[in-house]
Design a protein around this motif. Structure first.
Motif, short mmCIF file in Angstrom:
data_model
loop_
_atom_site.label_atom_id
_atom_site.label_comp_id
_atom_site.label_asym_id
_atom_site.label_seq_id
_atom_site.Cartn_x
_atom_site.Cartn_y
_atom_site.Cartn_z
N ILE A 5 0.84 -1.20 0.00
CA ILE A 5 0.00 0.00 0.00
C ILE A 5 0.88 1.25 0.00
O ILE A 5 1.76 1.39 0.84
N LEU A 6 0.61 2.14 -0.94
CA LEU A 6 1.33 3.41 -1.02
C LEU A 6 0.53 4.47 -0.26
O LEU A 6 -0.68 4.60 -0.46
N LEU A 25 -5.30 -0.70 7.82
CA LEU A 25 -5.63 -1.60 6.71
C LEU A 25 -4.49 -2.58 6.44
O LEU A 25 -4.72 -3.78 6.26
N ALA A 26 -3.26 -2.07 6.43
CA ALA A 26 -2.10 -2.93 6.18
C ALA A 26 -1.97 -4.00 7.27
O ALA A 26 -1.66 -5.15 6.97
N ARG A 27 -2.22 -3.64 8.51
CA ARG A 27 -2.16 -4.62 9.61
C ARG A 27 -3.22 -5.70 9.40
O ARG A 27 -2.95 -6.89 9.58
N THR A 28 -4.41 -5.30 9.04
CA THR A 28 -5.51 -6.25 8.83
C THR A 28 -5.20 -7.21 7.68
O THR A 28 -5.48 -8.40 7.77
N LEU A 29 -4.59 -6.68 6.62
CA LEU A 29 -4.33 -7.47 5.42
C LEU A 29 -2.97 -8.16 5.42
O LEU A 29 -2.69 -8.96 4.54
N GLY A 30 -2.10 -7.80 6.37
CA GLY A 30 -0.74 -8.34 6.36
C GLY A 30 0.08 -7.76 5.22
O GLY A 30 0.98 -8.40 4.68
N ALA A 31 -0.22 -6.51 4.86
CA ALA A 31 0.47 -5.83 3.74
C ALA A 31 1.64 -5.01 4.25
O ALA A 31 1.76 -4.74 5.45
N THR A 32 2.50 -4.60 3.33
CA THR A 32 3.57 -3.66 3.65
C THR A 32 3.13 -2.27 3.18
O THR A 32 2.22 -2.14 2.37
N LEU A 33 3.81 -1.26 3.71
CA LEU A 33 3.53 0.11 3.32
C LEU A 33 4.72 0.71 2.58
O LEU A 33 5.87 0.36 2.86
N THR A 34 4.41 1.61 1.69
CA THR A 34 5.41 2.44 1.03
C THR A 34 4.95 3.88 1.23
O THR A 34 3.81 4.22 0.89
N ALA A 77 4.40 3.10 11.24
CA ALA A 77 4.18 1.76 10.69
C ALA A 77 4.99 0.72 11.46
O ALA A 77 4.47 -0.34 11.81
N GLN A 78 6.24 1.02 11.73
CA GLN A 78 7.09 0.09 12.46
C GLN A 78 6.57 -0.14 13.87
O GLN A 78 6.61 -1.26 14.39
N GLU A 83 6.22 -3.50 7.97
CA GLU A 83 7.35 -3.07 7.14
C GLU A 83 6.91 -1.83 6.38
O GLU A 83 5.79 -1.77 5.87
N CYS A 84 7.79 -0.84 6.32
CA CYS A 84 7.47 0.39 5.59
C CYS A 84 8.75 0.97 5.01
O CYS A 84 9.72 1.20 5.73
N ALA A 85 8.74 1.20 3.70
CA ALA A 85 9.85 1.87 3.03
C ALA A 85 9.41 3.31 2.75
O ALA A 85 8.27 3.55 2.37
N GLY A 86 10.32 4.26 2.94
CA GLY A 86 9.99 5.67 2.72
C GLY A 86 10.84 6.29 1.64
O GLY A 86 12.03 5.99 1.55
N PHE A 87 10.22 7.15 0.84
CA PHE A 87 10.91 7.79 -0.27
C PHE A 87 10.52 9.26 -0.36
O PHE A 87 9.39 9.63 -0.07
N THR A 88 11.49 10.08 -0.79
CA THR A 88 11.20 11.47 -1.12
C THR A 88 11.50 11.64 -2.61
O THR A 88 12.46 11.07 -3.12
#
Length: 144
Positions: A5-6, A25-34, A77-78, A83-88
């Motif tokens: 999920i972005l 939502l990510a916790r419920t679905l077991g998804a990662t975040l970006t 997120a952590q 898991e969450c990756a961050g970008f600028t």
């Protein structure tokens, strides 16, 4: 269902609400975040002999602000065990950066805030969220 999920952030209160929704939502679905924060490009048309801010100083300030916004999302997120990756990213049009990041990182959902413009201001100014909805090929969940 959704695996990556972005979540774009601009540091506003409504964006914080979208971030919390994305985390839940990510916790419920077991998804990662970006996470992404879009930096403004230097206004080169304003270059003159009397610049109020030198370009490098402007770039550094934009990076500091965007990095702090992304760091807030990554840490939240952590703390939730995700898991969450961050970008600028620097972009003239934030909606394009959001759509491009979703494609580049293989995101299958975007969770973003609506800034709630209505009437003439929405018509004249448009909305980054509306542009993402119009141009994106993946689902977009808009948080009000």
């Amino acid at each position: 269902m959704y695996r990556n999920i972005l979540v774009p952030t601009d540091g506003s209160d409504i964006t914080a609400k979208a971030v919390q929704s994305a985390i839940a939502l990510a916790r419920t679905l077991g998804a990662t975040l970006t996470a992404i924060s879009v930096k403004e490009p230097f206004p080169y048309s304003a270059i003159s002999e009397m610049q109020p801010v030198p370009p490098q100083e402007f770039f550094d300030a934009q990076e500091r602000i965007a990095s702090a916004r992304v760091k807030t999302v990554v840490e939240a997120a952590q703390a939730a065990g995700l898991e969450c990756a961050g970008f600028t990213v620097e972009a003239s049009h934030p909606w394009e950066a959001v759509v491009d990041m979703a494609k580049d990182k293989g995101c299958d959902l975007i969770v973003m805030a609506s800034h709630g413009r209505r009437g003439v201001s929405a018509l004249l100014l448009g909305s980054e969220t509306q542009k993402v909805l119009t141009h994106c090929q993946i689902p977009v969940l808009v948080i009000k």
